[in-house]
Design a protein around this motif. Sequence first.
Motif, PDB file in Angstrom:
ATOM      1  N   ALA A   1      66.623  -6.074 -11.138  1.00  0.00           N
ATOM      2  CA  ALA A   1      68.350  -6.437 -11.323  1.00  0.00           C
ATOM      3  C   ALA A   1      68.973  -5.764  -9.912  1.00  0.00           C
ATOM      4  N   ASP A   2      69.756  -6.199  -9.200  1.00  0.00           N
ATOM      5  CA  ASP A   2      71.169  -5.947  -8.287  1.00  0.00           C
ATOM      6  C   ASP A   2      72.194  -5.090  -8.058  1.00  0.00           C
ATOM      7  N   ILE A   3      72.306  -5.214  -9.214  1.00  0.00           N
ATOM      8  CA  ILE A   3      73.924  -4.633  -9.965  1.00  0.00           C
ATOM      9  C   ILE A   3      73.739  -5.255 -11.165  1.00  0.00           C
ATOM     10  N   ILE A   4      73.781  -3.992 -11.980  1.00  0.00           N
ATOM     11  CA  ILE A   4      74.086  -3.515 -13.312  1.00  0.00           C
ATOM     12  C   ILE A   4      75.273  -2.743 -14.162  1.00  0.00           C
TER      13      ILE A   4
ATOM     14  N   VAL B   1      69.323   2.954 -21.476  1.00  0.00           N
ATOM     15  CA  VAL B   1      67.464   2.857 -20.801  1.00  0.00           C
ATOM     16  C   VAL B   1      67.794   1.969 -19.593  1.00  0.00           C
ATOM     17  N   ARG B   2      68.508   1.085 -19.734  1.00  0.00           N
ATOM     18  CA  ARG B   2      68.416   0.508 -18.315  1.00  0.00           C
ATOM     19  C   ARG B   2      69.046   0.228 -17.060  1.00  0.00           C
ATOM     20  N   LYS B   3      69.989   0.874 -16.962  1.00  0.00           N
ATOM     21  CA  LYS B   3      70.206   1.364 -15.912  1.00  0.00           C
ATOM     22  C   LYS B   3      70.203   1.612 -14.437  1.00  0.00           C
ATOM     23  N   ASN B   4      68.965   1.497 -14.466  1.00  0.00           N
ATOM     24  CA  ASN B   4      67.744   1.884 -13.267  1.00  0.00           C
ATOM     25  C   ASN B   4      67.726   0.438 -13.085  1.00  0.00           C
ATOM     26  N   TYR B   5      67.064  -0.327 -13.581  1.00  0.00           N
ATOM     27  CA  TYR B   5      66.274  -1.260 -13.701  1.00  0.00           C
ATOM     28  C   TYR B   5      65.733  -2.180 -12.174  1.00  0.00           C
ATOM     29  N   ALA B   6      65.053  -2.056 -11.537  1.00  0.00           N
ATOM     30  CA  ALA B   6      64.769  -2.740 -10.396  1.00  0.00           C
ATOM     31  C   ALA B   6      65.115  -3.485 -10.870  1.00  0.00           C
TER      32      ALA B   6
ATOM     33  N   ILE C   1      62.779 -15.022 -11.769  1.00  0.00           N
ATOM     34  CA  ILE C   1      63.758 -15.444 -10.764  1.00  0.00           C
ATOM     35  C   ILE C   1      63.346 -15.143  -9.269  1.00  0.00           C
ATOM     36  N   LYS C   2      63.156 -13.696  -9.576  1.00  0.00           N
ATOM     37  CA  LYS C   2      63.464 -12.739  -8.268  1.00  0.00           C
ATOM     38  C   LYS C   2      62.068 -12.947  -7.434  1.00  0.00           C
ATOM     39  N   GLN C   3      61.398 -13.482  -8.176  1.00  0.00           N
ATOM     40  CA  GLN C   3      59.762 -13.750  -7.607  1.00  0.00           C
ATOM     41  C   GLN C   3      59.666 -15.035  -7.076  1.00  0.00           C
ATOM     42  N   THR C   4      59.560 -16.246  -7.612  1.00  0.00           N
ATOM     43  CA  THR C   4      60.176 -17.130  -6.989  1.00  0.00           C
ATOM     44  C   THR C   4      60.890 -17.653  -6.120  1.00  0.00           C
ATOM     45  N   HIS C   5      61.964 -17.172  -6.788  1.00  0.00           N
ATOM     46  CA  HIS C   5      63.604 -16.946  -5.678  1.00  0.00           C
ATOM     47  C   HIS C   5      63.972 -15.835  -5.218  1.00  0.00           C
ATOM     48  N   PRO C   6      63.835 -15.896  -4.072  1.00  0.00           N
ATOM     49  CA  PRO C   6      64.179 -14.266  -3.532  1.00  0.00           C
ATOM     50  C   PRO C   6      65.796 -14.352  -3.306  1.00  0.00           C
ATOM     51  N   GLU C   7      65.570 -15.444  -2.887  1.00  0.00           N
ATOM     52  CA  GLU C   7      66.763 -15.962  -2.031  1.00  0.00           C
ATOM     53  C   GLU C   7      68.291 -15.266  -3.343  1.00  0.00           C
ATOM     54  N   TYR C   8      68.364 -15.349  -4.767  1.00  0.00           N
ATOM     55  CA  TYR C   8      69.137 -15.067  -5.906  1.00  0.00           C
ATOM     56  C   TYR C   8      69.077 -13.856  -5.897  1.00  0.00           C
ATOM     57  N   GLU C   9      70.931 -13.454  -5.801  1.00  0.00           N
ATOM     58  CA  GLU C   9      70.634 -11.819  -6.521  1.00  0.00           C
ATOM     59  C   GLU C   9      70.953 -11.656  -8.684  1.00  0.00           C
TER      60      GLU C   9
END
Length: 414
Positions: free
Chosen positions: A96-99, A89-94, A68-76
Amino acid sequence: MYNFFIFLYNIGVWMATFFSKKVKAMWKGEHKTFRILEEKADPNAKYIWFHAASLGEFEQGRPIMERIKQTHPEYEILLTFFSPSGYEVRKNYAGADIIVYLPIDTIGNARRFLRTVRPVMAFFIKYEFWSNYLHILKHRQIPLYSVSSIFRPKQIFFRWYGKGYGKVLGCFTHFFVQNEESRQLLRSIGVDCVSVTGDTRFDRVLQIRDAGKQLPIVEAFLNSQHPEPGSQHPPVFIAGSSWPPDEEIFIKYFNEHRNWKLIIAPHVIGEEHLKQILSKLQRKTVRYSEATTENVKDAECLIIDCFGLLSSIYRYADITYVGGGFGVGIHNVLEAAVWNKPVIFGPNNKHFQEALGLIKAGGGFEIKDYGEFTGLMRKLEGDDAFLQKTSHAAGAFVESLAGATDKILQEVRL
């Protein structure tokens, strides 16, 4: 009744914070969620909400998030976790915009959460069925999808006493299930918005394989006995996510069969567990955190005492072992199989479709005790044609079941 249960559960969690660091981290994290959302949430953004209980479910949702991030950048992307083992482990995963942690499923929390973020759609991964969140999503007419879900006859939804709670299934816009049995079970209670798309983990492990790291220390360890260019290193056995019952079996074997190189990546990387492993080994051993390309050359066993390497380390194996099958349930067999490696595991695998499929395909093997492990190792070690056949079967099994991400996103309207 459900809300009363949640009330009691909340009290139980609070009490558990006095005894468990993990529960305390979850409790604190949940109570910070609204502050984080109020600081970070953009009222003009179009959020797609992904909820994963823990790390395994995150990995199932990850291919969809990244596509989704790759094909639809209009979404967060808003990503929530229930368990600290996923969030920490994934709180800094790039990707997602908010975790954040998902606050406990009270009516007040659900209303406040959805009022703050206002997602345009939501994906709940595998087993997540939080009644208040789901009913409010439905009331607000927000599309809701269940991804890589799997259902069994003994689940509450299919019992006479579970009809009330089973109404949560009617909140979903569509179910993307792993197998035909799940579709038929849902249809038996009147849920027809179901597609059999398989498990997105197959897509994820292919991504992981393609991004696999070269590990110079591991390569120095494997080639130490035969440094000449073009020479063959000894056979390599790699045990991933192992627990003490697993280690009792394979360490005993490799203490007696010294022609093998052994790599152990335990599931719990704690000093006490590492000392237990070292006490059982009767071979020269080095920890990865203390290894260099020079001192590792004299070692016969390498212990991986850090995170993030296992999925790349499997590439160096001749035979792999995945732990958990003598206790909590086996861990990720696909990470090993995707490298065209036969996978051995313990008997607690009946609820893991990928393990059962791997056995059926000829690339996975269940063992119940040391005797079975010894017999299997002798067969794999002594019959090169059999080893090559099982290796190919493992990789082909993973490749054959990829594509769930494409099937899901063809159905979802973005």
